[in-house]
Write an enzyme that holds these catalytic residues in place. Structure first.
Site, PDB file in Angstrom:
ATOM      1  N   GLY A 161      38.442  34.355  47.632  1.00 15.95           N
ATOM      2  CA  GLY A 161      39.644  33.784  47.080  1.00 15.95           C
ATOM      3  C   GLY A 161      39.698  33.779  45.400  1.00 15.95           C
ATOM      4  O   GLY A 161      39.073  34.853  45.024  1.00 15.95           O
ATOM      5  N   TYR A 207      49.228  44.617  44.135  1.00 16.62           N
ATOM      6  CA  TYR A 207      47.834  43.983  44.346  1.00 16.62           C
ATOM      7  C   TYR A 207      47.664  43.624  45.973  1.00 16.62           C
ATOM      8  O   TYR A 207      46.716  44.153  46.413  1.00 16.62           O
ATOM      9  CB  TYR A 207      47.514  42.846  43.408  1.00 16.62           C
ATOM     10  CG  TYR A 207      46.137  42.551  43.552  1.00 16.62           C
ATOM     11  CD1 TYR A 207      44.940  43.258  43.025  1.00 16.62           C
ATOM     12  CD2 TYR A 207      45.658  41.435  44.354  1.00 16.62           C
ATOM     13  CE1 TYR A 207      43.567  42.663  42.930  1.00 16.62           C
ATOM     14  CE2 TYR A 207      44.514  40.917  44.316  1.00 16.62           C
ATOM     15  CZ  TYR A 207      43.287  41.618  43.765  1.00 16.62           C
ATOM     16  OH  TYR A 207      42.076  41.331  43.663  1.00 16.62           O
ATOM     17  N   MET A 263      52.832  35.957  44.574  1.00 18.64           N
ATOM     18  CA  MET A 263      54.102  36.166  43.632  1.00 18.64           C
ATOM     19  C   MET A 263      53.361  36.989  42.513  1.00 18.64           C
ATOM     20  O   MET A 263      52.414  36.789  41.923  1.00 18.64           O
ATOM     21  CB  MET A 263      54.373  34.867  43.052  1.00 18.64           C
ATOM     22  CG  MET A 263      55.688  34.535  43.615  1.00 18.64           C
ATOM     23  SD  MET A 263      56.076  32.910  43.058  1.00 18.64           S
ATOM     24  CE  MET A 263      56.734  33.212  41.563  1.00 18.64           C
ATOM     25  N   GLY A 264      54.178  38.031  42.034  1.00 21.92           N
ATOM     26  CA  GLY A 264      53.772  38.989  40.884  1.00 21.92           C
ATOM     27  C   GLY A 264      52.800  39.821  41.372  1.00 21.92           C
ATOM     28  O   GLY A 264      52.302  40.545  40.500  1.00 21.92           O
TER      29      GLY A 264
HETATM   30  P1  NDP Z   1      36.047  43.295  36.826  1.00 24.08           P
HETATM   31  O1  NDP Z   1      37.220  43.579  35.918  1.00 24.08           O
HETATM   32  O2  NDP Z   1      34.928  42.317  36.176  1.00 24.08           O
HETATM   33  O3  NDP Z   1      35.207  44.371  37.643  1.00 24.08           O
HETATM   34  C1  NDP Z   1      35.813  45.390  38.025  1.00 24.08           C
HETATM   35  C2  NDP Z   1      35.061  46.601  37.857  1.00 24.08           C
HETATM   36  O4  NDP Z   1      35.845  47.745  38.243  1.00 24.08           O
HETATM   37  C3  NDP Z   1      34.921  46.671  36.128  1.00 24.08           C
HETATM   38  O5  NDP Z   1      33.444  46.995  36.017  1.00 24.08           O
HETATM   39  C4  NDP Z   1      35.728  47.842  35.675  1.00 24.08           C
HETATM   40  O6  NDP Z   1      35.268  48.806  34.702  1.00 24.08           O
HETATM   41  C5  NDP Z   1      35.627  48.651  37.196  1.00 24.08           C
HETATM   42  N1  NDP Z   1      36.598  49.726  37.237  1.00 24.08           N
HETATM   43  C6  NDP Z   1      37.906  49.561  36.978  1.00 24.08           C
HETATM   44  N2  NDP Z   1      38.636  50.654  37.120  1.00 24.08           N
HETATM   45  C7  NDP Z   1      37.580  51.530  37.534  1.00 24.08           C
HETATM   46  C8  NDP Z   1      37.671  52.929  37.973  1.00 24.08           C
HETATM   47  N3  NDP Z   1      38.860  53.640  37.920  1.00 24.08           N
HETATM   48  N4  NDP Z   1      36.842  53.528  38.451  1.00 24.08           N
HETATM   49  C9  NDP Z   1      35.607  52.760  38.367  1.00 24.08           C
HETATM   50  N5  NDP Z   1      35.356  51.699  38.079  1.00 24.08           N
HETATM   51  C10 NDP Z   1      36.525  50.891  37.602  1.00 24.08           C
HETATM   52  O7  NDP Z   1      36.599  42.396  38.163  1.00 24.08           O
HETATM   53  P2  NDP Z   1      36.089  41.282  39.270  1.00 24.08           P
HETATM   54  O8  NDP Z   1      34.701  41.256  39.411  1.00 24.08           O
HETATM   55  O9  NDP Z   1      36.722  40.058  39.049  1.00 24.08           O
HETATM   56  O10 NDP Z   1      36.688  41.956  40.546  1.00 24.08           O
HETATM   57  C11 NDP Z   1      35.850  42.831  41.400  1.00 24.08           C
HETATM   58  C12 NDP Z   1      36.525  42.953  42.931  1.00 24.08           C
HETATM   59  O11 NDP Z   1      36.809  41.695  43.345  1.00 24.08           O
HETATM   60  C13 NDP Z   1      37.905  43.616  42.438  1.00 24.08           C
HETATM   61  O12 NDP Z   1      38.124  44.602  43.565  1.00 24.08           O
HETATM   62  C14 NDP Z   1      38.919  42.542  42.562  1.00 24.08           C
HETATM   63  O13 NDP Z   1      40.131  42.934  43.069  1.00 24.08           O
HETATM   64  C15 NDP Z   1      38.240  41.684  43.615  1.00 24.08           C
HETATM   65  N6  NDP Z   1      38.569  40.324  43.710  1.00 24.08           N
HETATM   66  C16 NDP Z   1      38.418  39.702  42.567  1.00 24.08           C
HETATM   67  C17 NDP Z   1      38.527  38.011  42.485  1.00 24.08           C
HETATM   68  C18 NDP Z   1      38.401  37.251  41.314  1.00 24.08           C
HETATM   69  O14 NDP Z   1      38.777  36.097  41.531  1.00 24.08           O
HETATM   70  N7  NDP Z   1      37.746  37.548  40.186  1.00 24.08           N
HETATM   71  C19 NDP Z   1      39.393  37.695  43.724  1.00 24.08           C
HETATM   72  C20 NDP Z   1      39.506  38.273  44.793  1.00 24.08           C
HETATM   73  C21 NDP Z   1      39.109  39.776  44.601  1.00 24.08           C
HETATM   74  P3  NDP Z   1      35.920  48.256  33.359  1.00 24.08           P
HETATM   75  O15 NDP Z   1      35.169  46.829  32.980  1.00 24.08           O
HETATM   76  O16 NDP Z   1      35.027  49.206  32.530  1.00 24.08           O
HETATM   77  O17 NDP Z   1      37.335  48.096  33.217  1.00 24.08           O
END
Ligand code: NDP
Length: 239
Positions: A177, A146, A141-142
């Protein structure tokens, strides 16, 4: 020594994965969108170089990948990790929320893989691992935006796996997850307790457990695994 490039690799799951690759003896390079304080801190703490470009920028990805190859000799492993959330119910989701998530989470995979694929094809070796999500499998949801991107990554991965399987390149997804990152720490305690309660294993994943799966798929000995989605969700969603 194999070289790995991790997008969005200076924080959260990406940063932990970068450290895990380094500890395992890989040459590690990360990308991030901003050359900000956390990026500087990451570079200082780990000694891992961070290259700055926006993964939504097709030409920026091509230039960034070319620079990494020039300075490090090769990219053997690409981890598409950069991702964002912009949650809203569909009836309240404006085009900016929709498009920004599609751009960062899905178009980035096209931009990055397009930039690196000829290099991998020529070298007849490559490992591509993209970070999906349980919410791309189960829906949430929401998160129509994504969930669409994370489901899209799975189809993209299967198609690219078929295109590249005779070239020594594997393409896979790790679908976490709920992971114990800064994002989860912002959630109110009672809601977090409900989330944890819904996970059969009874806790959040640690980012190291996601990194472990990425390293497994990136390993030279994982060459017969391609087009797969490996769920790391504590039993939250079983396919
Ligand atoms: P974070 O926000 O900690 O890390 C995401 C990173 O991506 C950050 O360093 C961010 O930079 C960078 N980023 C964002 N936009 C861009 C861009 N346009 N170009 C280059 N870099 C970019 O998130 P997470 O570590 O939690 O997530 C990492 C991955 O895991 C993601 O794909 C997320 O969808 C996936 N995921 C996470 C879960 C969770 O519970 N945390 C669960 C399932 C999947 P900045 O910080 O400078 O914005």
């Amino acid at each position: 020594m194999r070289t790995v490039l991790i997008t969005g690799g200076t924080s959260g799951i990406g940063a932990v994965t970068a450290r895990a690759f380094k500890d395992a003896g890989y040459n590690v390079v990360v990308n991030n969108v901003f050359d900000d304080e956390p990026t500087a801190k990451f570079k200082e703490e780990t000694g891992i170089p961070a290259y700055i470009w926006d993964v939504t920028d097709f030409d920026g990805c091509a230039k960034g990948v070319a620079q990494v190859i020039e300075e490090h000799g090769a990219i053997d492993i690409l981890v598409n990790n950069a991702g964002i959330i912009r949650d809203a119910m569909l009836h309240k989701m404006d085009p900016d929320k929709w498009n920004s998530v599609i751009n960062v989470n899905l178009n980035s995979a096209y931009n990055m893989c397009h930039a690196v694929i000829n290099h991998m094809r020529e070298r007849k070796y490559g490992r591509i691992v993209s970070i999906g999500s349980v919410n791309g499998l189960a829906g949430q949801m929401g998160q129509t935006n994504y969930s669409a991107t994370k489901a899209g990554i799975i189809g993209f991965t299967k198609a690219l796996a078929r295109e590249t399987s005779r070239k020594g390149i594997t393409v896979n997804v790790v679908a976490p997850g709920y992971v114990n990152t800064a994002m989860m720490q912002d959630i109110p305690e009672d809601i977090l307790a409900g989330i944890v309660d819904s996970v059969p294993v009874g806790r959040l994943a640690e980012p190291e457990e996601i990194a472990h799966a990425v390293l497994f798929l990136a390993d030279e000995n994982s060459g017969f695994i391609t087009g797969e989605t490996l769920s790391i969700n504590g039993g939250l969603y079983m396919q």
